[in-house]
Design a protein around this motif. Sequence first.
Motif, short mmCIF file in Angstrom:
data_model
loop_
_atom_site.label_atom_id
_atom_site.label_comp_id
_atom_site.label_asym_id
_atom_site.label_seq_id
_atom_site.Cartn_x
_atom_site.Cartn_y
_atom_site.Cartn_z
N ARG A 1 0.81 -1.22 0.00
CA ARG A 1 0.00 0.00 0.00
C ARG A 1 0.84 1.27 0.00
N THR A 2 2.12 1.15 0.25
CA THR A 2 3.00 2.34 0.26
C THR A 2 4.32 2.02 -0.44
N PRO A 3 4.31 1.73 -1.74
CA PRO A 3 5.55 1.33 -2.43
C PRO A 3 6.62 2.41 -2.44
N LEU A 4 6.22 3.68 -2.39
CA LEU A 4 7.22 4.74 -2.40
C LEU A 4 8.11 4.70 -1.17
N ARG A 5 7.59 4.16 -0.07
CA ARG A 5 8.41 4.08 1.14
C ARG A 5 9.60 3.16 0.95
N GLY B 1 30.00 7.09 -8.25
CA GLY B 1 29.09 8.10 -7.72
C GLY B 1 28.00 8.46 -8.70
N ILE B 2 28.39 8.63 -9.98
CA ILE B 2 27.40 8.97 -11.01
C ILE B 2 26.36 7.86 -11.15
N MET B 3 26.82 6.59 -11.14
CA MET B 3 25.90 5.46 -11.25
C MET B 3 24.96 5.41 -10.06
N LEU B 4 25.45 5.69 -8.87
CA LEU B 4 24.59 5.69 -7.68
C LEU B 4 23.53 6.79 -7.79
N ILE B 5 23.90 7.93 -8.31
CA ILE B 5 22.93 9.01 -8.49
C ILE B 5 21.85 8.59 -9.48
N ILE B 6 22.27 7.96 -10.58
CA ILE B 6 21.30 7.48 -11.59
C ILE B 6 20.37 6.44 -10.98
N PHE B 7 20.96 5.49 -10.23
CA PHE B 7 20.14 4.46 -9.59
C PHE B 7 19.17 5.10 -8.59
N GLY B 8 19.64 6.08 -7.85
CA GLY B 8 18.79 6.74 -6.87
C GLY B 8 17.59 7.41 -7.50
N VAL B 9 17.84 8.16 -8.57
CA VAL B 9 16.74 8.83 -9.27
C VAL B 9 15.78 7.79 -9.86
N SER B 10 16.33 6.69 -10.40
CA SER B 10 15.50 5.64 -10.98
C SER B 10 14.61 4.99 -9.93
N PHE B 11 15.16 4.72 -8.75
CA PHE B 11 14.36 4.13 -7.67
C PHE B 11 13.22 5.06 -7.27
N LEU C 1 7.39 6.47 -7.42
CA LEU C 1 6.31 7.38 -7.81
C LEU C 1 5.37 6.72 -8.82
N GLN C 2 5.97 5.99 -9.77
CA GLN C 2 5.14 5.27 -10.74
C GLN C 2 4.29 4.21 -10.05
N SER C 3 4.87 3.52 -9.07
CA SER C 3 4.11 2.51 -8.32
C SER C 3 2.96 3.14 -7.56
N GLU C 4 3.18 4.34 -7.03
CA GLU C 4 2.11 5.04 -6.32
C GLU C 4 1.00 5.44 -7.28
N MET C 5 1.35 5.80 -8.52
CA MET C 5 0.34 6.12 -9.51
C MET C 5 -0.52 4.89 -9.84
N ILE C 6 0.16 3.74 -10.03
CA ILE C 6 -0.57 2.50 -10.29
C ILE C 6 -1.46 2.16 -9.11
N ARG C 7 -0.91 2.32 -7.92
CA ARG C 7 -1.67 2.05 -6.70
C ARG C 7 -2.92 2.94 -6.63
#
Length: 327
Positions: free
Chosen positions: A242-246, A289-299, A304-310
């Motif tokens: 019920r709270t995938p963004l968490r 560091g750059i890859m971690l930033i990309i992964f972070g934004v992707s997560f 947010l997308q999961s919350e939209m589906i929810r």
Amino acid sequence: MSDVKGSGQAQDTRVAISVVIPVYNEQESLRPLYDSLTAELQKVGVPYEIIFVDDGSTDGSFAVIAELHSLDSHVRAVRFRRNFGKTPALVAGFQHAGGDVIFTMDADLQDDPTEIPQFLDKLSQGYDLVCGWKYPRHDPISKTLPSFVFNRLLVSTTTGVKLHDMNCGFKAYRREIIEDIKLYGELHRFIPVLAKQRGFKVTEVKVQHHKRKFGKSKYGAKRFLRGFLDLLMVLFLMSYLRTPLRLFGSLGLLALLVGVLVDLYIVADRFLPFGSHEAIHNRPLLFVGIMLIIFGVSFILTGLQSEMIRHFAYRPAEEYSVRQVLD
């Protein structure tokens, strides 16, 4: 047991007990199982039905089931076009079951129908799901050891549902459970966990366990790996459905923060007086560091997308489980 009897007597046409039995290549076991099960259900003295679900058997199992059906109106049957697995077989049986109490049993004669009264007694004490605990268990160590590790060490510890034999096929359910929980994949292993998460009362009883007389076990080593992956899914559903963004947001923010700190360190080490002054493009850590930033934004975006589906899949009735309503 008095609750079941009362419901059966109040309306003779209504089935009080349904017994759902998944079947896969158990030709020799079916008639002895039917005989012992029928004898016990007749002793209970309420309207009942026995539902065999043939999960794509390649022996003569369905011929035996069809014969039993022709001889006894209490016997019903569902036949799959191919082998779909135990969870679909149970779901099909539940969909065709009309009882207020639904039992599930394996078709290999290792479950004893004479245990049915003690399941009913537990239900009459207010429990919603009663699980069998095969004790002592007459299986080879190749089955008992993985079962111990999976049930007692993994599932009980991570979910908080303390049962000795989570995977025992001998169970008794109040009808409300099968109408409330969703089963797919191989989630039949985690019915007690899913029921507990929805607020149902779960317990267990010791049951006799007989050695297999006919056929061979359908379970192999790969079942343990599948069970572990399914456990991860169940834990996710219990905690973040019920709270995938968490979940995704927390992982994303952590990765983003670490990535930013790593790149800030690289820049500081290059330009500050006390740094190494090594060229930034020669530092592999920069790309980490750059890859971690990309992964972070992707997560975060995934969360947010999961919350939209929810949001669009929101169904009020699935947000809770009602025990009783007084108008």
